[in-house]
Design a protein around this motif. Structure first.
Motif, PDB file in Angstrom:
ATOM      1  N   GLN A   4       0.830  -1.203   0.000  1.00 42.99           N
ATOM      2  CA  GLN A   4       0.000   0.000   0.000  1.00 42.99           C
ATOM      3  C   GLN A   4       0.868   1.259   0.000  1.00 42.99           C
ATOM      4  O   GLN A   4       0.573   2.230  -0.704  1.00 42.99           O
ATOM      5  CB  GLN A   4      -0.943   0.010   1.213  1.00 42.99           C
ATOM      6  CG  GLN A   4      -2.064  -1.006   1.154  1.00 42.99           C
ATOM      7  CD  GLN A   4      -1.601  -2.429   1.438  1.00 42.99           C
ATOM      8  OE1 GLN A   4      -0.651  -2.639   2.210  1.00 42.99           O
ATOM      9  NE2 GLN A   4      -2.263  -3.414   0.840  1.00 42.99           N
ATOM     10  N   THR A   5       1.946   1.220   0.782  1.00 41.58           N
ATOM     11  CA  THR A   5       2.866   2.359   0.805  1.00 41.58           C
ATOM     12  C   THR A   5       3.511   2.537  -0.561  1.00 41.58           C
ATOM     13  O   THR A   5       3.628   3.657  -1.073  1.00 41.58           O
ATOM     14  CB  THR A   5       3.944   2.153   1.884  1.00 41.58           C
ATOM     15  OG1 THR A   5       3.321   2.051   3.161  1.00 41.58           O
ATOM     16  CG2 THR A   5       4.938   3.301   1.899  1.00 41.58           C
ATOM     17  N   LYS A   6       3.930   1.440  -1.172  1.00 38.69           N
ATOM     18  CA  LYS A   6       4.536   1.519  -2.496  1.00 38.69           C
ATOM     19  C   LYS A   6       3.571   2.120  -3.505  1.00 38.69           C
ATOM     20  O   LYS A   6       3.954   2.996  -4.303  1.00 38.69           O
ATOM     21  CB  LYS A   6       4.988   0.135  -2.961  1.00 38.69           C
ATOM     22  CG  LYS A   6       5.624   0.157  -4.352  1.00 38.69           C
ATOM     23  CD  LYS A   6       6.150  -1.210  -4.754  1.00 38.69           C
ATOM     24  CE  LYS A   6       6.805  -1.126  -6.133  1.00 38.69           C
ATOM     25  NZ  LYS A   6       7.364  -2.428  -6.551  1.00 38.69           N
ATOM     26  N   GLU A   7       2.325   1.689  -3.489  1.00 39.07           N
ATOM     27  CA  GLU A   7       1.347   2.206  -4.441  1.00 39.07           C
ATOM     28  C   GLU A   7       1.147   3.708  -4.261  1.00 39.07           C
ATOM     29  O   GLU A   7       1.050   4.461  -5.252  1.00 39.07           O
ATOM     30  CB  GLU A   7       0.014   1.472  -4.275  1.00 39.07           C
ATOM     31  CG  GLU A   7      -1.074   1.927  -5.235  1.00 39.07           C
ATOM     32  CD  GLU A   7      -0.686   1.792  -6.697  1.00 39.07           C
ATOM     33  OE1 GLU A   7      -1.162   2.625  -7.507  1.00 39.07           O
ATOM     34  OE2 GLU A   7       0.087   0.876  -7.052  1.00 39.07           O
ATOM     35  N   ALA A 192       2.051  12.753   1.621  1.00 39.57           N
ATOM     36  CA  ALA A 192       2.272  13.175   0.237  1.00 39.57           C
ATOM     37  C   ALA A 192       1.039  12.913  -0.633  1.00 39.57           C
ATOM     38  O   ALA A 192       0.737  13.685  -1.550  1.00 39.57           O
ATOM     39  CB  ALA A 192       3.484  12.468  -0.345  1.00 39.57           C
ATOM     40  N   THR A 193       0.312  11.847  -0.321  1.00 38.42           N
ATOM     41  CA  THR A 193      -0.928  11.559  -1.055  1.00 38.42           C
ATOM     42  C   THR A 193      -1.949  12.662  -0.814  1.00 38.42           C
ATOM     43  O   THR A 193      -2.617  13.132  -1.751  1.00 38.42           O
ATOM     44  CB  THR A 193      -1.493  10.196  -0.623  1.00 38.42           C
ATOM     45  OG1 THR A 193      -0.540   9.174  -0.949  1.00 38.42           O
ATOM     46  CG2 THR A 193      -2.801   9.894  -1.329  1.00 38.42           C
ATOM     47  N   GLU A 194      -2.056  13.096   0.452  1.00 37.25           N
ATOM     48  CA  GLU A 194      -2.965  14.195   0.775  1.00 37.25           C
ATOM     49  C   GLU A 194      -2.514  15.489   0.114  1.00 37.25           C
ATOM     50  O   GLU A 194      -3.334  16.240  -0.437  1.00 37.25           O
ATOM     51  CB  GLU A 194      -3.033  14.379   2.295  1.00 37.25           C
ATOM     52  CG  GLU A 194      -3.647  13.212   3.041  1.00 37.25           C
ATOM     53  CD  GLU A 194      -5.098  13.009   2.678  1.00 37.25           C
ATOM     54  OE1 GLU A 194      -5.871  13.991   2.743  1.00 37.25           O
ATOM     55  OE2 GLU A 194      -5.475  11.889   2.310  1.00 37.25           O
ATOM     56  N   MET A 195      -1.221  15.762   0.158  1.00 39.32           N
ATOM     57  CA  MET A 195      -0.694  16.980  -0.458  1.00 39.32           C
ATOM     58  C   MET A 195      -0.947  16.982  -1.964  1.00 39.32           C
ATOM     59  O   MET A 195      -1.293  18.018  -2.545  1.00 39.32           O
ATOM     60  CB  MET A 195       0.807  17.094  -0.182  1.00 39.32           C
ATOM     61  CG  MET A 195       1.166  17.359   1.268  1.00 39.32           C
ATOM     62  SD  MET A 195       2.961  17.201   1.578  1.00 39.32           S
ATOM     63  CE  MET A 195       3.592  18.530   0.557  1.00 39.32           C
ATOM     64  N   THR A 196      -0.784  15.829  -2.596  1.00 41.82           N
ATOM     65  CA  THR A 196      -0.966  15.733  -4.044  1.00 41.82           C
ATOM     66  C   THR A 196      -2.412  16.025  -4.440  1.00 41.82           C
ATOM     67  O   THR A 196      -2.678  16.714  -5.443  1.00 41.82           O
ATOM     68  CB  THR A 196      -0.545  14.344  -4.547  1.00 41.82           C
ATOM     69  OG1 THR A 196       0.846  14.165  -4.264  1.00 41.82           O
ATOM     70  CG2 THR A 196      -0.778  14.188  -6.040  1.00 41.82           C
ATOM     71  N   ALA A 197      -3.350  15.530  -3.651  1.00 44.10           N
ATOM     72  CA  ALA A 197      -4.760  15.811  -3.933  1.00 44.10           C
ATOM     73  C   ALA A 197      -5.006  17.317  -3.887  1.00 44.10           C
ATOM     74  O   ALA A 197      -5.652  17.880  -4.795  1.00 44.10           O
ATOM     75  CB  ALA A 197      -5.654  15.085  -2.932  1.00 44.10           C
ATOM     76  N   TYR A 198      -4.497  17.979  -2.861  1.00 45.36           N
ATOM     77  CA  TYR A 198      -4.712  19.423  -2.757  1.00 45.36           C
ATOM     78  C   TYR A 198      -3.995  20.168  -3.889  1.00 45.36           C
ATOM     79  O   TYR A 198      -4.544  21.116  -4.467  1.00 45.36           O
ATOM     80  CB  TYR A 198      -4.249  19.958  -1.407  1.00 45.36           C
ATOM     81  CG  TYR A 198      -4.662  21.405  -1.207  1.00 45.36           C
ATOM     82  CD1 TYR A 198      -5.988  21.728  -0.979  1.00 45.36           C
ATOM     83  CD2 TYR A 198      -3.725  22.430  -1.291  1.00 45.36           C
ATOM     84  CE1 TYR A 198      -6.382  23.058  -0.824  1.00 45.36           C
ATOM     85  CE2 TYR A 198      -4.110  23.753  -1.143  1.00 45.36           C
ATOM     86  CZ  TYR A 198      -5.446  24.069  -0.914  1.00 45.36           C
ATOM     87  OH  TYR A 198      -5.833  25.387  -0.785  1.00 45.36           O
ATOM     88  N   GLU A 199      -2.788  19.746  -4.230  1.00 43.86           N
ATOM     89  CA  GLU A 199      -2.055  20.407  -5.309  1.00 43.86           C
ATOM     90  C   GLU A 199      -2.773  20.251  -6.646  1.00 43.86           C
ATOM     91  O   GLU A 199      -2.795  21.193  -7.461  1.00 43.86           O
ATOM     92  CB  GLU A 199      -0.635  19.834  -5.388  1.00 43.86           C
ATOM     93  CG  GLU A 199       0.249  20.264  -4.212  1.00 43.86           C
ATOM     94  CD  GLU A 199       1.524  19.450  -4.095  1.00 43.86           C
ATOM     95  OE1 GLU A 199       1.704  18.502  -4.897  1.00 43.86           O
ATOM     96  OE2 GLU A 199       2.330  19.750  -3.202  1.00 43.86           O
ATOM     97  N   ASP A 200      -3.374  19.092  -6.891  1.00 45.41           N
ATOM     98  CA  ASP A 200      -4.136  18.904  -8.129  1.00 45.41           C
ATOM     99  C   ASP A 200      -5.338  19.851  -8.171  1.00 45.41           C
ATOM    100  O   ASP A 200      -5.664  20.423  -9.220  1.00 45.41           O
ATOM    101  CB  ASP A 200      -4.594  17.454  -8.254  1.00 45.41           C
ATOM    102  CG  ASP A 200      -3.455  16.491  -8.550  1.00 45.41           C
ATOM    103  OD1 ASP A 200      -2.354  16.958  -8.878  1.00 45.41           O
ATOM    104  OD2 ASP A 200      -3.663  15.264  -8.433  1.00 45.41           O
TER     105      ASP A 200
END
Length: 236
Positions: A4-7, A192-200
């Protein structure tokens, strides 16, 4: 490593990861001076398996050394675990190659997740066509024996001024490569997953004419409310 972390790490940029690590006080985790031999359009992710080079001494580094089945460079190619990223400390010196296409093809066939060197790679045009991501400073035709002696396998190294410990999580994208300390990988991947959603979300807003102030970072509640609605609509 945790699947899950890798994905999650497959879906985020090195830039975003660098910010997440900076928030934790880690400023020197990006491997400096390296870039993809051939961009892949996807991330490279895996635990680090390392090789350390030292300056070559001429009486120890003749071509006959490659006949030794225990030569550290050759042994590393044959022992790097499946799914790991092979990281080489080449002293930031690309004047002699860290490896070439035959060895790296062998590593790929054994299931290697990628290769990083702060030196150079020979046969770079061929390496660029491999399915396995590879990163270096620049092409370099001279064999490693010219300047480097492979001396230790799977020990702590420095690569492009970044500390790399065996098992650290290596992430590369089409820009560069970063080293995530193993014990931080899961929490950094989540953030980083949360940050990426906001950046998108922010990118979409900016393309629609929104101003940066209060949006990036999100300090105005109206923007946070818009993000919550956007996230629900986009299943993010």
């Amino acid at each position: 490593m945790n699947p899950q972390t890798k994905e999650k790490l497959m879906q985020v940029s090195v830039a975003t990861l660098a910010t997440a690590l900076y928030k934790r006080g880690l400023r020197s985790q990006v491997i400096q001076g390296v870039h993809p031999v051939g961009p892949k359009g996807r991330n490279m992710v895996g635990p680090a398996f390392t090789l350390r080079y030292m300056p070559a001494r001429e009486d120890r580094n003749q071509l006959v050394e490659f006949r030794n089945p225990e030569h550290p460079q050759r042994a590393a190619i044959e022992t790097c675990p499946e799914g790991h990223v092979f990281v080489m400390d080449s002293r930031k010196d690309p004047r002699a190659a860290s490896a070439g296409d035959i060895l790296l093809t062998r590593l790929m066939m054994r299931g290697g997740a990628g290769v990083v060197t702060d030196g150079g790679l020979r046969d770079a045009a061929t390496i660029a066509q491999l399915d396995m991501p590879c990163y270096h400073q620049r092409p370099s035709s001279p064999t490693n024996l010219t300047l480097h002696e492979a001396i230790e396998i799977n020990v702590p190294i420095g690569c492009g001024d970044a500390p790399v410990f065996p098992g650290d999580i290596i992430v590369g994208d089409d820009d560069c490569v970063i080293v995530i300390p193993a014990h931080l990988a899961e929490e950094v991947a989540d953030e980083a997953t949360e940050m990426t959603a906001y950046e998108d979300f922010v990118v979409e807003q900016v393309k629609e004419g929104a101003a940066i102030i209060g949006l990036y970072p999100g300090t105005k509640q109206e923007n946070l409310d818009k993000f919550a609605a956007w996230r629900k609509a986009n299943n993010r």
